[in-house]
Design a protein around this motif. Sequence first.
Motif, mmCIF file in Angstrom:
data_model
loop_
_atom_site.group_PDB
_atom_site.id
_atom_site.type_symbol
_atom_site.label_atom_id
_atom_site.label_comp_id
_atom_site.label_asym_id
_atom_site.label_seq_id
_atom_site.Cartn_x
_atom_site.Cartn_y
_atom_site.Cartn_z
ATOM 1 N N ALA A 194 0.885 -1.176 -0.317
ATOM 2 C CA ALA A 194 -0.191 0.364 0.003
ATOM 3 C C ALA A 194 0.592 1.069 0.164
ATOM 4 O O ALA A 194 0.410 3.062 -0.839
ATOM 5 N N TRP A 195 2.061 1.261 0.614
ATOM 6 C CA TRP A 195 2.656 2.646 1.028
ATOM 7 C C TRP A 195 3.472 2.707 -0.533
ATOM 8 O O TRP A 195 3.928 3.812 -1.067
ATOM 9 N N LYS A 196 4.064 1.299 -1.274
ATOM 10 C CA LYS A 196 3.962 1.453 -2.552
ATOM 11 C C LYS A 196 3.835 1.744 -3.522
ATOM 12 O O LYS A 196 4.199 2.944 -4.073
ATOM 13 N N VAL A 197 2.542 1.969 -3.480
ATOM 14 C CA VAL A 197 1.187 2.290 -4.162
ATOM 15 C C VAL A 197 0.575 4.505 -4.296
ATOM 16 O O VAL A 197 1.279 4.855 -4.801
ATOM 17 N N ALA A 198 1.540 4.491 -3.260
ATOM 18 C CA ALA A 198 0.908 6.224 -2.068
ATOM 19 C C ALA A 198 2.734 6.885 -2.545
ATOM 20 O O ALA A 198 2.047 7.805 -2.747
ATOM 21 N N TYR A 199 3.385 6.335 -2.483
ATOM 22 C CA TYR A 199 4.407 6.806 -2.754
ATOM 23 C C TYR A 199 5.057 7.176 -4.383
ATOM 24 O O TYR A 199 5.138 7.919 -5.016
ATOM 25 N N LEU A 200 4.505 6.176 -5.387
ATOM 26 C CA LEU A 200 4.300 5.903 -6.985
ATOM 27 C C LEU A 200 3.299 7.197 -7.124
ATOM 28 O O LEU A 200 3.720 8.233 -8.020
ATOM 29 N N SER A 201 2.181 7.565 -6.358
ATOM 30 C CA SER A 201 1.645 8.485 -6.804
ATOM 31 C C SER A 201 2.330 9.294 -6.798
ATOM 32 O O SER A 201 1.717 10.544 -7.565
ATOM 33 N N MET A 202 2.762 9.896 -5.683
ATOM 34 C CA MET A 202 2.688 10.755 -5.415
ATOM 35 C C MET A 202 3.770 11.033 -5.844
ATOM 36 O O MET A 202 4.765 12.704 -6.516
ATOM 37 N N ALA A 203 5.760 10.460 -6.890
ATOM 38 C CA ALA A 203 5.896 10.845 -7.704
ATOM 39 C C ALA A 203 5.882 11.339 -8.688
ATOM 40 O O ALA A 203 5.965 12.410 -9.481
ATOM 41 N N ALA A 204 4.307 10.355 -9.228
ATOM 42 C CA ALA A 204 3.322 10.913 -10.495
ATOM 43 C C ALA A 204 3.200 12.619 -10.400
ATOM 44 O O ALA A 204 3.159 12.945 -11.415
ATOM 45 N N CYS A 205 2.464 12.797 -9.134
ATOM 46 C CA CYS A 205 1.972 14.074 -8.604
ATOM 47 C C CYS A 205 3.441 15.281 -8.820
ATOM 48 O O CYS A 205 2.970 16.551 -9.561
ATOM 49 N N MET A 206 4.669 14.780 -8.923
ATOM 50 C CA MET A 206 5.615 15.416 -9.147
ATOM 51 C C MET A 206 5.609 16.328 -11.235
ATOM 52 O O MET A 206 6.360 17.085 -11.455
ATOM 53 N N LEU A 207 4.938 15.605 -11.616
ATOM 54 C CA LEU A 207 4.943 15.794 -12.889
ATOM 55 C C LEU A 207 4.197 17.175 -13.443
ATOM 56 O O LEU A 207 4.018 17.774 -14.462
ATOM 57 N N VAL A 208 3.690 17.581 -12.329
ATOM 58 C CA VAL A 208 2.923 18.988 -12.173
ATOM 59 C C VAL A 208 3.773 20.396 -12.116
ATOM 60 O O VAL A 208 3.972 20.832 -13.466
ATOM 61 N N GLY A 209 5.200 19.768 -11.725
ATOM 62 C CA GLY A 209 6.112 20.653 -11.326
ATOM 63 C C GLY A 209 7.270 21.003 -12.664
ATOM 64 O O GLY A 209 7.255 21.298 -13.414
ATOM 65 N N LEU A 210 7.129 19.284 -12.874
ATOM 66 C CA LEU A 210 8.005 19.116 -14.274
ATOM 67 C C LEU A 210 6.754 19.952 -15.927
ATOM 68 O O LEU A 210 8.133 20.491 -16.757
#
Length: 458
Positions: A194-210
Motif C-alpha cells: 500500500a505504501w508502494k502505491v502511495a509513494y508512486l502516486s506522489m512521484a507521479a504528482c511531481m509531473l505537475v512541476g515538471l
Amino acid sequence: MNTVNSGAGSLLQSARVYLHPRAITLLFLGFSSGLPLLLVFGTLSFWLREAGVERSLITYFSWVGLAYGFKWLWAPLVDRLSIPVLSALLGRRRAWLFTSQCLLIISLSGLAFANPLLDLEHMAMLAIVVALSSATQDIVIDAYRIESAGERLQAAMAATYMAGYRIAMIVAGAGALAVAAWAAADSNLYDPAAWKVAYLSMAACMLVGLFTTLVISEPASVEMDEETLQQREKVISFSENYAHLPDFIARFLAWSYIAIVCPFTDFIRRYGSQALIILALIGTYRISDVILGIIANVFYVDMGFSKEEIAQIIKIYGVVMTIVGAGLGGILVNRFGVMRILFIGALMVSLTNLLFAWLASIGHNTAALTLVISLDNLSGGIATAAFIAYLSSLTNIQYSATQYALFSSVMLLFPKFLGGFSGGFVDSFGYEPFFIGVSLLGLPVLGLIILAHKNIKR
C-alpha cells in the motif's frame, strides 16, 4: 454611489492580478515545492512507525531535513552555474528546475520500492536524495519568483505560491495516507504494498512541476546595481593582480567572491554587530513547532489515531487552519507592524504547544485533537506570515536568492538537529514532559525579538 462603484471596480481590478501568467505559474511551482517535504518528514514517519520502526530511529530520520538547513552552501552554485546542454535548451533557471524535479521523481519512486524492515539504510539514502533535490528546487523557485516579475506582481506571486504549497501538503499528507489506506487489504494493518502505491502516486504528482517547467519562459537576467558593479571591478582588479596563477584558479576565485562572499558581506555590512542577534532569532524562531512537528505523527500513532482521523483532522483541516492563520497574520502585520505580530505569533506558538501535553494526558479523543490542531495551526499561520515578512525585510534584492537561502537554511538548521533527539527524550521521559519542554524552548525567542526590533525595515 459613484464612489462605491469606483471602490468596487478598483478592488476587482486589483484581484485580476491573480490571473497574470506569472501568478498562475507560481501556483503550480508552489505545488511542486510543497510536495516532497512531508514525504521525507511527517508521512515517512507515519510509514516507519506503522512498520514497527523504533521511535528513536524515526526521529533520526528527521536529520535528512538538514539538507534544507544547509542549502545556502550550494545556493551560489545554483545561482551562477549553468548545466551543460540543458541550460542552452531551457535557460539556466529552467535547467536547474528540470534537473531537480527529475531527481525528485526518481528518488520518490525509489522510496516506493524500499522496505523499512529489510533495508532502512537504503531508505535513508533515498530520503537524503529527495531532501537535497527538493532544497535545490526551492532555491531555483525563489530565484525564479524574484527575477520573473516586478514589484507589483511579487505579492500576488507569493500568495499563489503559498496556496500551491499548502495544497501540495494536503496531497502529500492526507492524500498519501488516504491512498495507503485505500490500497491496503486492511487499513488497520501494515501493508508495504500500500505504501508502494502511495509513494508512486506522489512521484507521479511531481509531473505537475515538471510540465510547468517545460511550458514557462526563462526570466530575464537581473541587472546589477552600482554597488555590485563596483564589487565586480574589485574582482577584476584582484584577477589582474594574481594573473600569474593558472587561469581557471583566478576565474574560480573571482566567481567565488561574487557568488559567495558578496551576499554574506553585504548582510554583515548592513547590520554590523546586530547581525548575530538577527541570525540567532532566525535560527530559533520556529524551534518549538519544528521540533514538535518531527515527533507529531509518531505521537498520533501512539495515541491510537487512525489514518482516516489524521487525514481528516490534521492533514486537511489543520492545513486549512494554517492558511486562515496566515491570512489573518498578513492583516495583522499590515495593521500593527511586523515586530509586534512576530512577538505575538511566537508567544502563541509556545503556549499552544502546551495543549499537546494536555492531549497526551487524555489519550485518543478526536474532539480534543481537533481543538488542539485548530489553535496550534492558527497560531503557526500567524507566526509564519510575520516571519516571512521579517525575512523579506532583511533581504537585499541584489542577492535575494543566496540571502533568502541563507535565512531559510538558518531557520531550520538548529531546530531540526535538536529535533533528531526527540524520540530518545520521549522514550526516557514520556510525551507530557517533552511537550512542556518544547513549549519552554520558545520563550527565549521573545527576548531575541525585542533585541532585534530596531533592525526591522519600516
